[in-house]
Design an enzyme around this catalytic site. Structure first.
Site, PDB file in Angstrom:
ATOM      1  N   ALA A 214      15.613 -17.250  16.378  1.00 42.10           N
ATOM      2  CA  ALA A 214      16.026 -18.374  17.241  1.00 42.10           C
ATOM      3  C   ALA A 214      16.461 -17.890  18.616  1.00 42.10           C
ATOM      4  O   ALA A 214      16.294 -16.731  18.978  1.00 42.10           O
ATOM      5  CB  ALA A 214      17.175 -19.115  16.556  1.00 42.10           C
TER       6      ALA A 214
ATOM      7  N   HIS B  95      16.800 -13.180  12.934  1.00 41.26           N
ATOM      8  CA  HIS B  95      17.133 -14.046  14.076  1.00 41.26           C
ATOM      9  C   HIS B  95      15.842 -14.466  14.778  1.00 41.26           C
ATOM     10  O   HIS B  95      15.377 -13.812  15.705  1.00 41.26           O
ATOM     11  CB  HIS B  95      18.060 -13.283  15.024  1.00 41.26           C
ATOM     12  CG  HIS B  95      18.712 -14.141  16.059  1.00 41.26           C
ATOM     13  ND1 HIS B  95      18.428 -15.479  16.223  1.00 41.26           N
ATOM     14  CD2 HIS B  95      19.655 -13.843  17.003  1.00 41.26           C
ATOM     15  CE1 HIS B  95      19.159 -15.966  17.216  1.00 41.26           C
ATOM     16  NE2 HIS B  95      19.909 -14.987  17.702  1.00 41.26           N
TER      17      HIS B  95
ATOM     18  N   ARG C 119      16.516 -17.773  10.842  1.00 35.68           N
ATOM     19  CA  ARG C 119      17.097 -18.725  11.808  1.00 35.68           C
ATOM     20  C   ARG C 119      16.039 -19.152  12.817  1.00 35.68           C
ATOM     21  O   ARG C 119      15.330 -18.282  13.355  1.00 35.68           O
ATOM     22  CB  ARG C 119      18.285 -18.073  12.523  1.00 35.68           C
ATOM     23  CG  ARG C 119      19.081 -19.056  13.362  1.00 35.68           C
ATOM     24  CD  ARG C 119      20.387 -18.465  13.885  1.00 35.68           C
ATOM     25  NE  ARG C 119      21.406 -19.501  13.868  1.00 35.68           N
ATOM     26  CZ  ARG C 119      22.328 -19.692  14.812  1.00 35.68           C
ATOM     27  NH1 ARG C 119      22.411 -18.894  15.836  1.00 35.68           N
ATOM     28  NH2 ARG C 119      23.195 -20.677  14.728  1.00 35.68           N
TER      29      ARG C 119
ATOM     30  N   PRO D 101      26.449 -16.854  13.173  1.00 35.13           N
ATOM     31  CA  PRO D 101      26.421 -15.517  13.788  1.00 35.13           C
ATOM     32  C   PRO D 101      26.908 -15.565  15.239  1.00 35.13           C
ATOM     33  O   PRO D 101      26.439 -16.377  16.016  1.00 35.13           O
ATOM     34  CB  PRO D 101      24.933 -15.139  13.730  1.00 35.13           C
ATOM     35  CG  PRO D 101      24.211 -16.452  13.619  1.00 35.13           C
ATOM     36  CD  PRO D 101      25.124 -17.354  12.853  1.00 35.13           C
ATOM     37  N   MET D 102      27.858 -14.709  15.560  1.00 34.78           N
ATOM     38  CA  MET D 102      28.349 -14.658  16.948  1.00 34.78           C
ATOM     39  C   MET D 102      28.620 -13.223  17.340  1.00 34.78           C
ATOM     40  O   MET D 102      29.497 -12.574  16.758  1.00 34.78           O
ATOM     41  CB  MET D 102      29.628 -15.491  17.090  1.00 34.78           C
ATOM     42  CG  MET D 102      29.365 -16.986  17.074  1.00 34.78           C
ATOM     43  SD  MET D 102      30.882 -17.925  17.220  1.00 34.78           S
ATOM     44  CE  MET D 102      31.625 -17.624  15.627  1.00 34.78           C
ATOM     45  N   THR D 103      27.867 -12.745  18.311  1.00 40.27           N
ATOM     46  CA  THR D 103      28.103 -11.392  18.804  1.00 40.27           C
ATOM     47  C   THR D 103      29.506 -11.347  19.416  1.00 40.27           C
ATOM     48  O   THR D 103      29.914 -12.285  20.097  1.00 40.27           O
ATOM     49  CB  THR D 103      27.027 -10.979  19.819  1.00 40.27           C
ATOM     50  OG1 THR D 103      27.320  -9.678  20.288  1.00 40.27           O
ATOM     51  CG2 THR D 103      26.958 -11.917  21.016  1.00 40.27           C
TER      52      THR D 103
ATOM     53  N   GLN E 120      23.070 -10.271  10.536  1.00 39.74           N
ATOM     54  CA  GLN E 120      21.961 -10.843  11.322  1.00 39.74           C
ATOM     55  C   GLN E 120      21.226  -9.719  12.046  1.00 39.74           C
ATOM     56  O   GLN E 120      21.842  -8.905  12.743  1.00 39.74           O
ATOM     57  CB  GLN E 120      22.458 -11.864  12.344  1.00 39.74           C
ATOM     58  CG  GLN E 120      21.269 -12.607  12.963  1.00 39.74           C
ATOM     59  CD  GLN E 120      21.634 -13.555  14.084  1.00 39.74           C
ATOM     60  OE1 GLN E 120      22.236 -13.133  15.071  1.00 39.74           O
ATOM     61  NE2 GLN E 120      21.263 -14.809  13.955  1.00 39.74           N
TER      62      GLN E 120
ATOM     63  N   TYR F 290      14.924 -15.091  21.332  1.00 41.61           N
ATOM     64  CA  TYR F 290      14.763 -13.639  21.191  1.00 41.61           C
ATOM     65  C   TYR F 290      13.364 -13.283  20.649  1.00 41.61           C
ATOM     66  O   TYR F 290      12.518 -14.161  20.485  1.00 41.61           O
ATOM     67  CB  TYR F 290      15.913 -13.077  20.352  1.00 41.61           C
ATOM     68  CG  TYR F 290      17.243 -13.263  21.054  1.00 41.61           C
ATOM     69  CD1 TYR F 290      17.474 -12.650  22.286  1.00 41.61           C
ATOM     70  CD2 TYR F 290      18.228 -14.091  20.542  1.00 41.61           C
ATOM     71  CE1 TYR F 290      18.667 -12.841  22.981  1.00 41.61           C
ATOM     72  CE2 TYR F 290      19.432 -14.289  21.229  1.00 41.61           C
ATOM     73  CZ  TYR F 290      19.642 -13.662  22.446  1.00 41.61           C
ATOM     74  OH  TYR F 290      20.812 -13.852  23.144  1.00 41.61           O
TER      75      TYR F 290
HETATM   76  C1  LIG Z   1      30.441 -15.915  21.482  1.00 38.57           C
HETATM   77  C2  LIG Z   1      29.145 -16.364  20.869  1.00 38.57           C
HETATM   78  C3  LIG Z   1      28.222 -15.408  20.455  1.00 38.57           C
HETATM   79  C4  LIG Z   1      27.024 -15.813  19.827  1.00 38.57           C
HETATM   80  N1  LIG Z   1      26.172 -14.860  19.335  1.00 38.57           N
HETATM   81  C5  LIG Z   1      25.131 -15.235  18.557  1.00 38.57           C
HETATM   82  C6  LIG Z   1      24.376 -14.257  17.831  1.00 38.57           C
HETATM   83  O1  LIG Z   1      24.674 -13.059  17.846  1.00 38.57           O
HETATM   84  N2  LIG Z   1      23.333 -14.709  17.086  1.00 38.57           N
HETATM   85  C7  LIG Z   1      22.995 -16.039  16.994  1.00 38.57           C
HETATM   86  O2  LIG Z   1      22.036 -16.385  16.305  1.00 38.57           O
HETATM   87  N3  LIG Z   1      23.718 -16.976  17.663  1.00 38.57           N
HETATM   88  C8  LIG Z   1      24.780 -16.613  18.395  1.00 38.57           C
HETATM   89  N4  LIG Z   1      25.581 -17.577  18.969  1.00 38.57           N
HETATM   90  C9  LIG Z   1      25.309 -18.997  18.713  1.00 38.57           C
HETATM   91  C10 LIG Z   1      26.146 -19.502  17.517  1.00 38.57           C
HETATM   92  O3  LIG Z   1      25.722 -18.905  16.305  1.00 38.57           O
HETATM   93  C11 LIG Z   1      26.046 -21.036  17.352  1.00 38.57           C
HETATM   94  O4  LIG Z   1      24.713 -21.378  17.094  1.00 38.57           O
HETATM   95  C12 LIG Z   1      26.531 -21.776  18.605  1.00 38.57           C
HETATM   96  O5  LIG Z   1      27.767 -21.263  19.049  1.00 38.57           O
HETATM   97  C13 LIG Z   1      26.695 -23.275  18.313  1.00 38.57           C
HETATM   98  O6  LIG Z   1      27.632 -23.472  17.299  1.00 38.57           O
HETATM   99  P1  LIG Z   1      29.140 -23.968  17.621  1.00 38.57           P
HETATM  100  O7  LIG Z   1      29.008 -25.217  18.448  1.00 38.57           O
HETATM  101  O8  LIG Z   1      29.741 -24.226  16.262  1.00 38.57           O
HETATM  102  O9  LIG Z   1      29.835 -22.878  18.363  1.00 38.57           O
HETATM  103  C14 LIG Z   1      26.752 -17.201  19.640  1.00 38.57           C
HETATM  104  C15 LIG Z   1      27.688 -18.140  20.097  1.00 38.57           C
HETATM  105  C16 LIG Z   1      28.885 -17.740  20.678  1.00 38.57           C
HETATM  106  C17 LIG Z   1      29.878 -18.781  21.098  1.00 38.57           C
END
Ligand SMILES: Cc1cc2nc3c(=O)[nH]c(=O)nc-3n(C[C@H](O)[C@H](O)[C@H](O)COP(=O)(O)O)c2cc1C
Length: 380
Positions: free
Chosen positions: A171, A169, A226, A26-28, A102, A174
């Site tokens: 984790a 979520h 998560r 998940p990535m915002t 999410q 939050y």
């Molecule tokens: C731009 C961005 C936005 C993120 N937004 C969320 C989110 O909305 N929810 C969440 O649980 N984690 C979020 N994360 C964390 C990622 O899900 C992930 O756990 C973290 O980037 C580590 O993984 P990676 O090394 O493969 O990037 C975000 C990470 C990035 C880079």
């Protein structure tokens, strides 16, 4: 015949088959409209990244207005979001990829500017240990009950929108984690104090969402959870607390557990003398039929395969799938040479990266998002 195990299917606890073991984390993308409704930019961004991965988990969507954490965040707080959420679910459900929404509340990890003048809320009136953090107010018992209902309502909306599942979520500090944490939860009522009481809110949210699924989904609907296993704060969540939570989650109708780590192989951030990878400790207490997703700095097929070889069910990737939306397709086509491990500003349009997402990546995640001109490149 693929040489990689991660390209083979696997099954979640509810029997839903996932076509391979690669998950988009998940990535915002910080690109929703001000009210949290979907923009075409977001649809295009997700459409580019789907079709290859087994499951795609969206960026967090707030379940109520006080739960909003950032500008440009998705919202699942109101029925008016349904049309946009349906478009999003449809865009993701391509070529067998499962679409997971999410859902979350930011709790104290927001500010009164994002909340348009309202004070952030949390388990207790304790601010986060970060520069400029505002002191939240403690949610009343009535508001806690309402927030649990908001998670359930968000689950119902996700079902109606056509998603294949939701991820709670719990984790990354939050609200769900804030109730579990002895740092942010100093309550003296049934929602705080003992370890058992600190688990009450997250477990009640799981129950409420599971009940909603039972009531409203007419085919198997995925419920994921998560977690972040530890906090550096004192007091803070320790591995032993997390093991107790996982033991409870084992008995709940969730379909996978998702472990949020900065590095998939990391050991304790609190007890640095203990070198055993955290995921192994979690796996050791996880129910045999509950799949584990692990994330953290995975980029190459060899890294993903190593994790799967070590008994993890699914490998999630975040930033690598921003840089390389066609990662799975390239591995499937045996075209690994073509996988991108760095990012160039020239790729912005092709990768559908919006200005707010670029800004977020270049500030909060700069070290983990190497430009092709950087001296420090990802270790392969
Ligand atoms: C731009 C961005 C936005 C993120 N937004 C969320 C989110 O909305 N929810 C969440 O649980 N984690 C979020 N994360 C964390 C990622 O899900 C992930 O756990 C973290 O980037 C580590 O993984 P990676 O090394 O493969 O990037 C975000 C990470 C990035 C880079």
């Amino acid at each position: 015949m693929t040489k990689y195990k991660f390209l083979k299917p696997d099954t979640l606890r509810n029997g839903v088959k996932i076509k391979n073991r690669v998950v988009m984390s998940p990535m915002t993308e910080q690109s929703s409209f001000e009210d949290g409704s979907i923009t075409n930019d977001e649809i295009n961004y997700y459409r580019l990244r789907t079709g290859g991965v087994g499951m795609l988990i969206t960026g967090c969507a707030n379940v109520n207005d006080l739960g909003k954490g950032f500008e440009g965040e998705l919202s699942v707080a109101d029925k008016s979001m349904l049309l946009g959420l349906s478009r999003l679910a449809n865009a993701i459900k391509m070529n067998g990829t499962k679409a997971i929404l999410q859902i979350f509340s930011a709790g104290r990890m927001t500010n009164s500017k994002v909340l348009r003048g309202q004070q952030p809320v949390s388990a207790s009136a304790v601010s986060a240990l970060r520069h400029g953090a505002e002191t939240p107010r403690a949610l009343s018992e009535k508001e806690i009950t309402q927030t649990i209902e908001d998670f359930a309502k968000a689950t119902k909306l996700a079902i109606e929108a056509g998603f294949d599942g939701v991820e709670l979520h719990g984790a990354n500090t939050y609200l769900l984690q804030q109730f579990f944490s002895p740092h942010s939860n100093r309550r003296a009522d049934q929602w705080g104090g003992s370890l058992q009481n600190r688990m009450r809110f997250p477990l009640a949210v799981v129950d409420a969402c599971a009940d909603t699924i039972k009531q409203f989904a007419d085919s198997p609907f995925i419920l994921g959870y998560r977690i972040s296993p530890e906090e550096i704060e004192e007091p803070g969540i320790r591995i032993s607390d997390t093991i107790a939570l996982v033991s409870q989650l084992n008995n709940k109708p969730i379909d996978y557990l998702h472990l949020s780590l900065a590095d998939a192989w990391e050991s304790s951030i609190v007890d640095t003398s203990d070198q055993r990878p955290v995921f192994e400790k979690i796996k050791a207490v996880l129910a045999d039929d509950l799949p584990l997703i692990v994330v953290g700095h995975l980029a190459t097929p060899a890294q993903v395969e190593k994790l799967i070889d070590s008994g993890v069910s699914f490998a999630a990737m975040g930033r690598e799938l921003i840089r390389e939306p066609q990662w799975v397709q390239k591995v499937e086509a045996e075209d690994e040479q073509a996988i991108r491990y760095t990012f160039s500003l020239r790729d912005l349009n092709e990768l559908k990266i919006t200005p707010p997402l670029l800004n977020f990546l270049m500030t909060a995640f700069r070290r983990g998002f190497p430009l092709s001109t950087d001296k420090h490149q990802l270790k392969r």
